[in-house]
Design a protein around this motif. Structure first.
Motif, mmCIF file in Angstrom:
data_model
loop_
_atom_site.group_PDB
_atom_site.id
_atom_site.type_symbol
_atom_site.label_atom_id
_atom_site.label_comp_id
_atom_site.label_asym_id
_atom_site.label_seq_id
_atom_site.Cartn_x
_atom_site.Cartn_y
_atom_site.Cartn_z
ATOM 1 N N LEU A 200 0.814 -1.207 0.000
ATOM 2 C CA LEU A 200 0.000 0.000 0.000
ATOM 3 C C LEU A 200 0.852 1.265 0.000
ATOM 4 O O LEU A 200 1.845 1.360 0.715
ATOM 5 C CB LEU A 200 -0.914 0.017 1.228
ATOM 6 C CG LEU A 200 -1.925 -1.124 1.348
ATOM 7 C CD1 LEU A 200 -2.653 -1.049 2.680
ATOM 8 C CD2 LEU A 200 -2.926 -1.084 0.191
ATOM 9 N N ALA A 201 0.435 2.259 -0.803
ATOM 10 C CA ALA A 201 1.077 3.571 -0.762
ATOM 11 C C ALA A 201 0.732 4.235 0.566
ATOM 12 O O ALA A 201 -0.332 3.983 1.136
ATOM 13 C CB ALA A 201 0.597 4.424 -1.922
ATOM 14 N N PRO A 202 1.615 5.079 1.096
ATOM 15 C CA PRO A 202 1.337 5.724 2.393
ATOM 16 C C PRO A 202 0.008 6.471 2.418
ATOM 17 O O PRO A 202 -0.687 6.479 3.434
ATOM 18 C CB PRO A 202 2.524 6.678 2.561
ATOM 19 C CG PRO A 202 3.616 6.065 1.761
ATOM 20 C CD PRO A 202 2.938 5.451 0.566
ATOM 21 N N ASP A 203 -0.362 7.106 1.294
ATOM 22 C CA ASP A 203 -1.599 7.885 1.253
ATOM 23 C C ASP A 203 -2.718 7.163 0.504
ATOM 24 O O ASP A 203 -3.598 7.791 -0.091
ATOM 25 C CB ASP A 203 -1.345 9.244 0.607
ATOM 26 C CG ASP A 203 -0.778 9.113 -0.817
ATOM 27 O OD1 ASP A 203 -0.323 8.002 -1.176
ATOM 28 O OD2 ASP A 203 -0.781 10.129 -1.549
ATOM 29 N N VAL A 204 -2.708 5.845 0.539
ATOM 30 C CA VAL A 204 -3.727 5.047 -0.129
ATOM 31 C C VAL A 204 -5.116 5.394 0.403
ATOM 32 O O VAL A 204 -5.274 5.776 1.569
ATOM 33 C CB VAL A 204 -3.450 3.535 0.064
ATOM 34 C CG1 VAL A 204 -3.525 3.153 1.534
ATOM 35 C CG2 VAL A 204 -4.413 2.689 -0.760
ATOM 36 N N SER A 205 -6.117 5.276 -0.461
ATOM 37 C CA SER A 205 -7.497 5.504 -0.031
ATOM 38 C C SER A 205 -8.355 4.317 -0.438
ATOM 39 O O SER A 205 -8.101 3.667 -1.461
ATOM 40 C CB SER A 205 -8.059 6.787 -0.645
ATOM 41 O OG SER A 205 -8.112 6.684 -2.055
ATOM 42 N N LEU A 206 -9.358 4.026 0.375
ATOM 43 C CA LEU A 206 -10.309 2.958 0.079
ATOM 44 C C LEU A 206 -11.705 3.560 0.041
ATOM 45 O O LEU A 206 -12.147 4.191 0.998
ATOM 46 C CB LEU A 206 -10.240 1.848 1.135
ATOM 47 C CG LEU A 206 -11.151 0.640 0.902
ATOM 48 C CD1 LEU A 206 -10.494 -0.650 1.406
ATOM 49 C CD2 LEU A 206 -12.519 0.809 1.565
ATOM 50 N N VAL A 207 -12.365 3.388 -1.108
ATOM 51 C CA VAL A 207 -13.719 3.898 -1.302
ATOM 52 C C VAL A 207 -14.652 2.707 -1.450
ATOM 53 O O VAL A 207 -14.439 1.851 -2.314
ATOM 54 C CB VAL A 207 -13.814 4.787 -2.552
ATOM 55 C CG1 VAL A 207 -15.208 5.383 -2.673
ATOM 56 C CG2 VAL A 207 -12.761 5.879 -2.523
#
Length: 293
Positions: A200-207
């Motif tokens: 995962l990228a540090p600023d990953v987002s899950l929608v």
């Protein structure tokens, strides 16, 4: 005989019409409704006045989709939780287009692009879809939309800039992205938090999109730690008789979770610089038609 001929002519163009309507609306069911409305109008039309059936049908589809999109935008204001486009399978099998055409179609139907298109005006979206996905000349688009060609070019430029500014930029080749996606989906299915954190990228987002009809977060989850822990946690809460199938959805390798043989969840990821940047989790049971066999 006349009805059969009309139907044959319409069916020849049905995939195109459905493709236009889906990219306009982001929902497969709505796209099918629009195409059915087009058929009803087409079947009662005096076609002696129609010089180019294909162009006429695309024009009709575009106008009906614009009208429905305007209605849908007001309804989405009361939608429970984040709204995502309805996923559709794009592993075409024997009907697959050539590699170049598939790449174009897959890109313009990707969840990331469709999410960005939600922020365009209906006219901007129509121009973008007709130009970028299907390659229509500006002059033909102008005629379809009853606008001048300069106005259409302006709409196209504005839409293209908007999409370019917000669309993720992939810096990995397709094989590397496929490998990364497979490793993420394997880690997600197994609840392997350590492996997830590496991907995962540090600023990953899950929608997540459930429409309030299934259990799912109603807010966007951000940061590798929060997303990783959430994904690892839900892996232990599989639906009854869960099966996990990898297939191409909206142009990207995705995980389709089946419950008792029916689609329950679709998980698609977007990658940037060798890391997972965005995760789309769709659990609204009303949005599974496009991935059902």
């Amino acid at each position: 005989m006349a009805v059969a001929t009309e139907l044959d002519a319409f069916e020849d163009h049905r995939p195109l019409l459905t493709g236009v309507a889906y990219r306009m609306l982001g929902r497969f069911a709505d796209a099918e409704d629009v195409v059915q409305d087009v058929w009803l109008k087409w079947s009662s039309l005096d076609r002696e006045q129609v010089r180019e059936p294909k162009a006429y049908l695309v024009r009709m589809t575009t106008h009906l989709a614009i009208d429905r999109l305007r209605q849908a935008q007001s309804r989405r204001e009361s939608y429970v939780g984040p709204w995502l486009p309805e996923p559709i399978a794009t592993d075409f099998g024997e009907t697959a287009p050539d590699a170049e055409q598939h790449a174009v179609l897959a890109d313009t139907v990707s969840l990331a692009v469709l999410v960005v298109l939600e922020s365009l005006s209906p006219l901007e979206r129509a121009v973008f879809v007709l130009r970028e996905a299907f390659g229509y000349p500006f002059a033909e688009i102008a005629e379809m939309l009853d606008r001048s060609e300069p106005a259409v070019r302006q709409l196209a430029g504005r839409a293209r800039r908007h999409v370019d500014e917000r669309k993720p930029r992939y810096t990995v080749d397709p094989a590397e992205r496929k490998d990364l996606t497979e490793r993420f989906l394997e880690a997600a299915a197994g609840g392997d938090l350590e492996q997830l954190m590496r991907l995962l990228a540090p600023d990953v987002s899950l929608v997540s999109d459930s429409g309030g009809k299934s259990r799912a977060p109603r807010r966007i989850i951000e940061s590798a730690d929060k997303v990783g822990r959430f994904v690892a946690g839900v892996s232990h809460k599989a639906p009854p008789q869960a099966e996990y199938v990898l297939r191409e959805v909206n142009g990207a390798l995705s995980l389709v979770v089946l419950s008792e043989g029916k689609p329950d969840t679709v998980i698609t990821v977007e990658t940037v610089n060798g890391r997972i940047q965005s995760i789309y989790l769709i659990r609204n049971p009303e949005k599974m038609q496009g991935v059902a066999d």
